[in-house]
Design a protein around this motif. Sequence first.
Motif, short mmCIF file in Angstrom:
data_model
loop_
_atom_site.label_atom_id
_atom_site.label_comp_id
_atom_site.label_asym_id
_atom_site.label_seq_id
_atom_site.Cartn_x
_atom_site.Cartn_y
_atom_site.Cartn_z
N TYR A 33 -9.68 -19.02 9.87
CA TYR A 33 -10.64 -18.13 10.43
C TYR A 33 -12.13 -17.97 9.59
N TYR A 35 -15.42 -15.21 9.19
CA TYR A 35 -15.67 -14.10 9.48
C TYR A 35 -17.00 -13.87 8.79
N GLN A 37 -19.40 -10.59 7.30
CA GLN A 37 -19.41 -9.24 6.91
C GLN A 37 -20.93 -8.68 6.43
N PRO A 43 -16.13 -6.82 9.40
CA PRO A 43 -16.15 -8.21 9.53
C PRO A 43 -16.59 -8.69 10.90
N ASP A 101 0.05 -13.44 13.87
CA ASP A 101 0.48 -13.58 12.48
C ASP A 101 -0.34 -13.09 11.71
N THR A 102 -0.06 -12.49 10.69
CA THR A 102 -0.90 -11.63 9.36
C THR A 102 -2.02 -12.78 9.40
N GLN A 103 -3.29 -12.26 9.08
CA GLN A 103 -4.40 -13.10 8.40
C GLN A 103 -4.58 -12.45 7.11
N PHE A 105 -6.75 -13.02 3.97
CA PHE A 105 -8.43 -13.00 3.39
C PHE A 105 -8.53 -13.44 2.25
N GLY A 106 -9.58 -14.38 2.02
CA GLY A 106 -10.16 -14.82 0.78
C GLY A 106 -11.26 -13.72 0.24
N PRO A 107 -11.74 -13.78 -0.90
CA PRO A 107 -12.59 -12.75 -1.59
C PRO A 107 -13.81 -12.98 -1.01
#
Lengths: 114, 110
Positions: A33, A35, A37, A43, A101-103, A105-107
Motif C-alpha cells: 500500500y 499512503y 500524509q 494518512p 491483515d495487519t498493515q 508501515f515503513g518510516p
Amino acid sequence: GAGVSQTPSNKVTEKGKYVELRCDPISGHTALYWYRQSLGQGPEFLIYFQGTGAADDSGLPNDRFFAVRPEGSVSTLKIQRTERGDSAVYLCASSLLGGSDTQYFGPGTRLTVL
Amino acid sequence: AQSVTQLGSHVSVSEGALVLLRCNYSSSVPPYLFWYVQYPNQGLQLLLKYTSAATLVKGINGFEAEFKKSETSFHLTKPSAHMSDAAEYFCAVGDNDMRFGAGTRLTVKP
C-alpha cells in the motif's frame, strides 16, 4: 526479520521535476500500500497492490502519480511534474495477504517540492 | 464509502489518569476498525484492530477499544496514562483502502 523500508528518507526537489520513491516490503507479503500524509493530517490512501497488479488505484490524485510493483515485491511510486502541493510524507505499508491483515508501515519518505 | 471521525485533535491528561480517545465511523457494511499510534519521527504502529469477533478488543501497551454498533463508535481507552503514551493516535476503517481519521495528539502531564 526486517520491516518495511523506504528510500530515500528525505527528498527535496524543484517544482516540475520527476521523482521516484521506493518501498521494500516485508519479505513474503503479497499486499503493498501507498499512503500520503500531509502535515497535521492522517494518512491518505493512494494505491493498493496485490502481487504485481494494482488492485485499487482510486486514491491517486491525478495522472501525474503512478506506481509499479513489477516483480510483486519492491514498489516504486513515481510523480511527474511535481507541484508544491505534492509536499508530504509518503508512507508505504505491506501485509501478508491483504484484507483485514495487519498493515506494517515503513518510516516514510518526506518529499519537499520547492 | 467508509470514513472515521476523531473527536478532539488534542487531548491532555495527567499521568495515571484515564485516557479516552474518541472515534466514530461511517460504513454501509460491517467495518474493520483499527487504532494506530505514531511516535515522533517513527512509523505508524498498530495498537489494536476489530474484525467482527469480540466487541471489546485488547491491544498493546494496555490499550483497549470497544466496538459499539448502536453508537457507530470505536473509542480507545487506557486506565492509567504513562508519560510514554504521548504520541499521535489514528483511528482507521476499511481493509485494502484504509481510511484514516485526522488524528488525536495525546499529551501526558507529569
